[in-house]
Design a protein around this motif. Structure first.
Motif, PDB file in Angstrom:
ATOM      1  N   SER A   1       0.828  -1.206   0.000  1.00 44.15           N
ATOM      2  CA  SER A   1       0.000   0.000   0.000  1.00 44.15           C
ATOM      3  C   SER A   1       0.865   1.259   0.000  1.00 44.15           C
ATOM      4  CB  SER A   1      -0.938  -0.005   1.205  1.00 44.15           C
ATOM      5  OG  SER A   1      -0.206  -0.062   2.425  1.00 44.15           O
ATOM      6  N   LEU A   2       1.985   1.218   0.694  1.00 46.26           N
ATOM      7  CA  LEU A   2       2.887   2.365   0.725  1.00 46.26           C
ATOM      8  C   LEU A   2       3.565   2.559  -0.626  1.00 46.26           C
ATOM      9  CD1 LEU A   2       4.095   4.563   2.543  1.00 46.26           C
ATOM     10  CD2 LEU A   2       5.881   2.948   3.195  1.00 46.26           C
ATOM     11  N   TYR A   3       3.990   1.462  -1.234  1.00 47.06           N
ATOM     12  CA  TYR A   3       4.653   1.563  -2.541  1.00 47.06           C
ATOM     13  C   TYR A   3       3.684   2.021  -3.626  1.00 47.06           C
ATOM     14  CZ  TYR A   3       7.858   0.352  -6.322  1.00 47.06           C
ATOM     15  OH  TYR A   3       8.687   0.401  -7.412  1.00 47.06           O
TER      16      TYR A   3
ATOM     17  N   LEU B   1       6.719   1.148  -9.744  1.00 49.13           N
ATOM     18  CA  LEU B   1       6.426   0.163 -10.783  1.00 49.13           C
ATOM     19  C   LEU B   1       7.015  -1.213 -10.488  1.00 49.13           C
ATOM     20  CD1 LEU B   1       7.064   2.440 -13.912  1.00 49.13           C
ATOM     21  CD2 LEU B   1       4.887   1.964 -12.756  1.00 49.13           C
ATOM     22  N   ASN B   2       8.000  -1.286  -9.593  1.00 47.24           N
ATOM     23  CA  ASN B   2       8.662  -2.568  -9.294  1.00 47.24           C
ATOM     24  C   ASN B   2       7.934  -3.280  -8.154  1.00 47.24           C
ATOM     25  OD1 ASN B   2      10.664  -1.955 -11.234  1.00 47.24           O
ATOM     26  ND2 ASN B   2      11.805  -0.774  -9.706  1.00 47.24           N
ATOM     27  N   ARG B   3       6.728  -3.702  -8.412  1.00 50.20           N
ATOM     28  CA  ARG B   3       5.912  -4.277  -7.352  1.00 50.20           C
ATOM     29  C   ARG B   3       6.440  -5.624  -6.887  1.00 50.20           C
ATOM     30  NH1 ARG B   3      -0.441  -2.865  -8.742  1.00 50.20           N
ATOM     31  NH2 ARG B   3      -0.186  -0.582  -8.702  1.00 50.20           N
TER      32      ARG B   3
ATOM     33  N   PHE C   1       8.777  -9.372  -2.844  1.00 54.01           N
ATOM     34  CA  PHE C   1       9.808 -10.367  -2.548  1.00 54.01           C
ATOM     35  C   PHE C   1      10.832  -9.815  -1.556  1.00 54.01           C
ATOM     36  CE2 PHE C   1       8.095 -12.512  -6.210  1.00 54.01           C
ATOM     37  CZ  PHE C   1       8.337 -13.859  -5.953  1.00 54.01           C
ATOM     38  N   GLY C   2      11.130  -8.521  -1.651  1.00 54.98           N
ATOM     39  CA  GLY C   2      12.050  -7.923  -0.697  1.00 54.98           C
ATOM     40  C   GLY C   2      11.491  -7.907   0.711  1.00 54.98           C
ATOM     41  N   THR C   3      10.191  -7.625   0.831  1.00 54.85           N
ATOM     42  CA  THR C   3       9.565  -7.640   2.160  1.00 54.85           C
ATOM     43  C   THR C   3       9.570  -9.034   2.758  1.00 54.85           C
ATOM     44  OG1 THR C   3       8.127  -5.826   1.442  1.00 54.85           O
ATOM     45  CG2 THR C   3       7.483  -7.018   3.430  1.00 54.85           C
ATOM     46  N   ALA C   4       9.363 -10.042   1.930  1.00 53.80           N
ATOM     47  CA  ALA C   4       9.284 -11.420   2.428  1.00 53.80           C
ATOM     48  C   ALA C   4      10.650 -11.998   2.765  1.00 53.80           C
ATOM     49  CB  ALA C   4       8.581 -12.302   1.398  1.00 53.80           C
ATOM     50  N   PHE C   5      11.728 -11.522   2.089  1.00 52.84           N
ATOM     51  CA  PHE C   5      12.994 -12.234   2.216  1.00 52.84           C
ATOM     52  C   PHE C   5      14.194 -11.360   2.597  1.00 52.84           C
ATOM     53  CE2 PHE C   5      10.543 -14.681  -0.977  1.00 52.84           C
ATOM     54  CZ  PHE C   5      10.403 -15.862  -0.252  1.00 52.84           C
TER      55      PHE C   5
END
Length: 658
Positions: free
Chosen positions: A415-417, A423-425, A430-434
């Protein structure tokens, strides 16, 4: 389309609430996972054998645990058996084994021979024994009826009351002592076990008349103390181990006989208070905790005063000035509006996306995940669900909660992005998860390899590592993806002011509004409200003592949340007034900077106040403190960013749109 977005937004919020519900259900679902203090006591019958569990060899100096049977000691005939562990026990290296101690309930014993080891210095495990004595302060830990055995130094009489009070110096008994070039082994311990009789047994038990005890006499174990000594036995069956004077210490060589004695004594303390002597704070600790809370409250009130008088009144004054200037412009069409300074001049730039929005979204998402884990763990602990009698439950629950709140991390980051129009959803999700979990897991894996190389039981077994990976890849990551899916489908927020295509040039700022100065001030203010409790809690944990002050921790967490929000609002407002509209990273970094002094000062404090240990010990300390301080920084950064974002949105909503 708009109706569909509203529906997706409602579904996302509903899933967010269900994440909390599922976390609570998983905690309270299995009835054997926990119990409130005072429930599920064990009633022992006279003559019934009470098992004694062998825990681990631990040291407050090295903080590297070893297996109880890794040194020469009396092992069970069929070999030591390891009891089942939960995830928290495995991560803390707290394995339990059976032992050869035979303790029938209410039966006193004197100098019972446990075993004899010939040629002690030639035992295959003697090298480890000698190495642990060189490092000093290693203790053998025992548990009985789920109570840790506390080392008894002696007894004293309280002033005025005349009651005898046990003098203790921590859990476990010393395995031996090194004196010059000689090594002595602790080969005799005495169990001092306090019990509370149940029912009519209270009036019929006579410790001096064991023959009157019958099978229907029952009682509950309240306290377990052990006193230890090194004694060269001449006649163990004759009771020479009870001599307090005129005995020689047993050197760690030749023939070594291990013995134990048992003394049962009655107490009026009920079973529900059995943990009080280990968890209760003394007068000095209580006063220190209250002083810390008062100090934190004073800091919070000062910041609130600044926010109320400087920020709120200044904003209202700015609104009045801008309204007057616009009114003058309507009356005099040739006049120029005097808005060359102030926060309103950056109204069409302040909602410009920040630099590196992907990283900021990932950090805020992980901070949201850690924040809700911290809130839930502390809240549940207030109700006594994480009793210390449930070993490892607190640590296990923390990892389970972290996995479940992966949904919160994904939803917050996405939601913040989306608000940043990125555009790099896939990169963000994946960055948040890992990303952050990989840093922690990699650090943990390297520490685990070091402990495994040292032969420590602190090394996590493969089964526990597999469980962690299962929680990460099987629960946390999928829930993060699910939260990101709903976050990206939420209705896009429209900023109060339009954003210019050409960025406004930021003028030079005075030194007292420079980022480096604001970082120093912010971290100093937040550290000043935390340092007493941070030093107290970390020293307690490092000394392997119980920390059960969740009431104080909850109050401190609330004050920390308020102070992080106020620090972020003040710094953002000051820089906006200096026409610096890049507030996003500033709002996050100011509260997050508290991690730096927490890490350095706490590490230096522990190393200086607790000398000893090895290079591995200091390296482990630095890694543990890095994880703890970075978690605190991520939580503070999230609070500051969300608070400052809300503040900026509110003040610019009052500005007349051009």
């Amino acid at each position: 389309m708009e109706g569909r977005r509203r529906k997706d937004s409602k579904d996302a919020r509903r899933c967010d609430r269900w994440a909390v519900v599922v976390a609570l259900v998983l905690l309270v679902g299995p009835s054997t996972s926990f119990y409130l203090p005072g429930i599920h006591p064990v009633d022992w019958k006279a003559g019934e054998r009470v098992p004694v569990r062998a825990a681990k060899l631990s040291s407050s100096a090295t903080h590297i645990p070893y297996d109880f049977y890794s040194i020469p000691f009396c092992e069970p005939e069929d070999g030591p058996q390891t009891f089942a562990q939960n995830l928290g026990e495995a991560l803390s290296g707290d394995a339990l084994h059976n032992s050869e101690y035979n303790l029938p309930f209410l039966e006193n014993q004197t100098c019972t021979v446990l075993c004899t080891i010939d040629n002690f210095e030639q035992h295959p495990k003697f090298r480890r024994f000698r190495a642990l004595l060189k490092e000093d302060q290693y203790r053998a830990n025992l548990r009985m009826d789920n109570m840790p055995a506390v080392h008894l130094v002696g007894a004293t009489t309280t002033d005025g009351s005349g009651e005898e009070v046990m003098v203790q110096d921590g859990r476990g008994f010393p395995i031996g002592i090194k004196y010059r070039k000689q090594y002595f082994v602790t080969n005799h311990i005495t169990f001092w076990i306090a019990y509370h009789p149940k029912g009519r047994a209270e009036s019929m038990i006579e410790m001096n008349l064991p023959g009157e005890m019958t099978d229907d006499v029952t009682g509950r174990i309240i306290y377990v103390y052990v006193s230890s000594k090194s004694i060269q036995h001449n006649d163990p069956k004759g009771g020479d181990c009870m001599n307090e004077e005129g005995y020689q210490a047993q050197e760690a060589k030749g023939k070594v006989t291990f013995t134990y004695s048992v003394r049962w004594y009655q107490t009026d303390q009920p079973w529900s208070t059995r943990w009080d002597h280990l968890l209760a704070l003394d007068k000095q600790e209580t006063e220190m905790n209250w002083a810390s809370i008062i100090n934190s409250l004073a800091v919070a009130l000062c910041l609130s005063f600044v926010v109320a008088l400087i920020v709120i009144r200044a904003v209202k004054r700015d609104f009045a000035r801008y309204a007057a200037e616009e009114l003058d412009d309507e009356l005099d069409f040739g006049a120029d509006i005097n808005m060359s300074t102030g926060w309103k001049v950056v109204a069409q730039d302040v909602f410009r996306p920040p630099q590196h929005p992907e990283m900021l979204s990932i950090l805020c998402g992980t901070g949201s995940q850690l924040f809700w884990v911290l809130v839930l763990v502390v809240t549940i602990s207030l109700f006594g669900f994480f009793s210390p009698s449930n070993r490892g439950v607190l640590l296990s629950s923390s990892f389970v909660f972290f996995s479940i709140f992966g949904y919160s991390a994904g939803h917050c980051a996405s939601s913040l992005y989306k608000k940043f129009k990125g555009l790099n959803r896939k990169t963000v999700i994946f960055g948040t998860a890992f990303l952050i979990p990989s840093v922690y897991f990699g650090q943990f894996f390297i520490m685990n390899l070091s402990l495994w190389h040292a032969g420590s039981t602190g090394a996590v077994p493969f089964s526990a590592m597999f469980t962690l990976c299962l929680l990460w890849f099987g629960i946390s990551a999928p829930l993060t993806f699910l939260g990101g899916y709903f976050g990206f489908r939420e209705e896009e927020e429209v900023p109060p002011c339009k954003v210019n295509q050409i960025p406004r040039q930021i003028p030079d700022k005075p030194w007292y509004i420079q980022d480096w100065f604001l970082l120093v001030c912010s971290s100093s203010v937040l550290f000043s409200m935390l340092f007493v409790h941070v030093f107290y809690i970390t020293s307690k944990i490092w000394l392997q003592e119980f920390v059960y002050i969740f009431g104080f921790i909850m109050v401190l967490l609330l004050l920390f949340t308020v102070c992080c929000a106020e620090v972020a609002i003040i710094t953002v407002y000051l820089t906006l007034c200096a026409e610096d509209y890049k507030f996003h990273w500033r709002a996050w970094s100011m509260p997050a900077s508290v991690a730096v002094p927490v890490y350095f000062f706490t590490t230096l404090y522990l190393m200086n106040s607790m000398p000893g240990g090895t290079t591995l010990t200091h390296w482990l300390l630095m890694n543990y403190m890095f994880i703890a301080s970075s978690v605190l920084g991520l939580v503070g950064g999230l609070i500051g960013f969300e608070s400052a974002s809300l503040f900026v949105t509110k003040i610019y909503e009052g500005v007349k749109k051009d």
